[in-house]
Motif scaffolding. Structure first.
Motif: not given
Length: 456
Positions: A162-169
């Motif tokens: 799961l991608a967090r806030d302000a995180e790019r995957v």
């Protein structure tokens, strides 16, 4: 993490906790254990300080830590849910990796067939895994069902990522996963980005990417990397352009990465090209970034597949198994027969492995990330541009060699000593072969002299 894993044992008579058995088994496997008995033996050899830190049970009567038997280890590891255990361990590892992340999480996905493992329904066991590029940590893995392939398991694999806030995957994948449904799921449903390789499995996409990128190769590349090693010089040149007119879900950029290999004298040896499609916007990924994503993707071969396949001995081909009937009327798999090179020499008198055979033909293949340009398609001395790729497989032609006059013939059983032939001297005296069988093959004159008794 232990809350996701259910302990199915009855509370009555339970001595060892679930966390202790799992932790001790993990340490034992890291120490070299490969079955339930060896796990129990390794745990029994743990020092008291390690058992205390793992949560061992202290026995007040004997004054030592109690250790689980192989039956307890087998029962615990066989009863837990493997999918829930993979999800719990993957989530725990992902949290540790994100502590050192700079806001960008790069994940490589790829599958591997374990030839040393099998199920009752299928002779092969395929595991689909996701690995972080830089750290080489596997954060998710799922078993591929026997009636499908890894292409349909992308959604199940990345369910716990799961991608967090302000995180790019960014998810990197090979040409097998360059599918419209996969791209729609990653970007449209999950909000992730992809970097995929385009090959002959998508002929229309490959043709459109090739037509738009090839004119750029006449000019200077947007990014160049030069390396020297393994007795060769490697040059990587990258050209990037927009994806206008490319019919593929959420594609923003396309690229061509050309790999030129030279010998130490500066003569070109080979040239390979990789055709890249990505959903990353131009302001977030330049030519150098796409080059790094593509090359780092294949770290999964050395950091994950190689560790599992060689270190943990998971890629050995299973030998022929024969089912034998038991006293209960059921059938079970018999023990593996030793290889022909490990049997005693008396079993190899007329064995076909001792006969010289012609060399089997081989096929040279390349990584899935590149479209190999063969010598017949490209004149390396006259052209500096990649040739038009074909949709078929590009491998070397099959060749056969005549070994009729070769002197590389296996040794005969009379001159070569098998490693297994010396194992009888390691057995107890009562388990060794009878020496009277050897007397029948002894010459009469030697046998008669050996029976002569010298008077005192």
């Amino acid at each position: 993490m232990s809350g996701l894993i259910v302990d199915r044992r009855s509370p009555r008579g339970k001595v060892y906790g679930l966390v202790f058995v799992l932790a001790a088994s993990l340490v034992a496997v890291l120490a070299g254990a490969r079955n339930f008995r060896s796990i129990a033996d390794q745990v029994a050899d743990f020092p008291p300080s390690l058992l205390s830190r793992l949560g061992g049970v202290w026995c007040r009567f004997s004054g030592v830590f109690r250790v689980p038997s192989r039956h307890t280890v087998r029962r615990v590891l066989s009863d837990i849910d493997g999918d829930a255990f993979d999800l719990a361990v993957g989530s725990w590892l992902l949290e540790r990796v994100r502590r050192d992340s700079d806001g960008l999480l790069r994940i490589a996905i790829d599958g591997q067939v374990f030839r040393g493992a099998w199920t009752d329904e299928n002779d092969q066991f395929t595991l689909f895994s996701a690995m972080v590029h830089r750290e080489g940590v596997t954060i998710a893995q799922v078993q591929v069902p026997a009636d499908t392939n890894e292409i349909t398991q992308v959604k199940a694999l990345l369910a716990g990522v799961l991608a967090r806030d302000a995180e790019r995957v960014v998810v990197t994948m090979d040409a097998a996963h360059t599918q419209r449904d996969t791209a729609e799921h990653l970007v449209g449903e999950r909000g992730l980005d992809y970097v995929a390789t385009c090959k002959g499995n998508q002929p229309s996409l490959l043709r459109s990417v090739f037509t738009k990128v090839v004119p750029l190769t006449k000019g200077p590349p947007h990014h160049v990397v030069k390396e020297r090693g393994h007795g060769r010089l490697s040059h990587w040149s990258t050209w990037v352009t927009d994806a206008e007119g490319i019919d593929f879900p959420h594609v923003r950029q396309i690229a061509c990465i050309r790999w030129d290999i030279f010998n130490m004298d500066g003569q070109r040896v080979s040239k390979e090209c990789a055709w890249i499609v990505t959903s990353i916007a131009p302001e977030r990924a330049q030519a150098a970034d796409l080059h790094a994503y593509t090359r780092e993707h294949w770290g999964i071969e050395n950091k994950s597949h190689y560790v599992r396949g060689v270190t943990w001995v998971r890629r050995r081909a299973p030998s022929t198994h024969r089912k034998r009937a038991t006293s209960h009327g059921d059938t079970q798999k018999s023990r593996r027969r030793p290889a022909a090179t490990q049997r005693s020499s008396r079993h190899q008198t007329n064995h076909r492995s001792n006969r010289p055979r012609s060399h089997q033909s081989t096929t040279t293949t390349c990584h899935l990330e590149r479209e190999l340009i063969t010598q017949s398609d490209l004149d390396l001395s006259c052209s500096d541009h990649p040739a038009i790729p074909t949709t078929g497989s590009t491998g070397a032609a099959h060749t056969k060699h005549d070994h009729a006059g070769s002197t590389n013939v296996p040794d005969s059983p009379a001159t070569s000593r098998s490693p297994r032939s010396a194992s009888k001297w390691l057995l107890p005296y009562y388990a060794r072969p009878s020496p009277h069988k050897a007397l029948s093959r002894t010459p009469p004159e030697v046998l008669e002299s050996s029976r002569t008794v010298t008077p005192r």
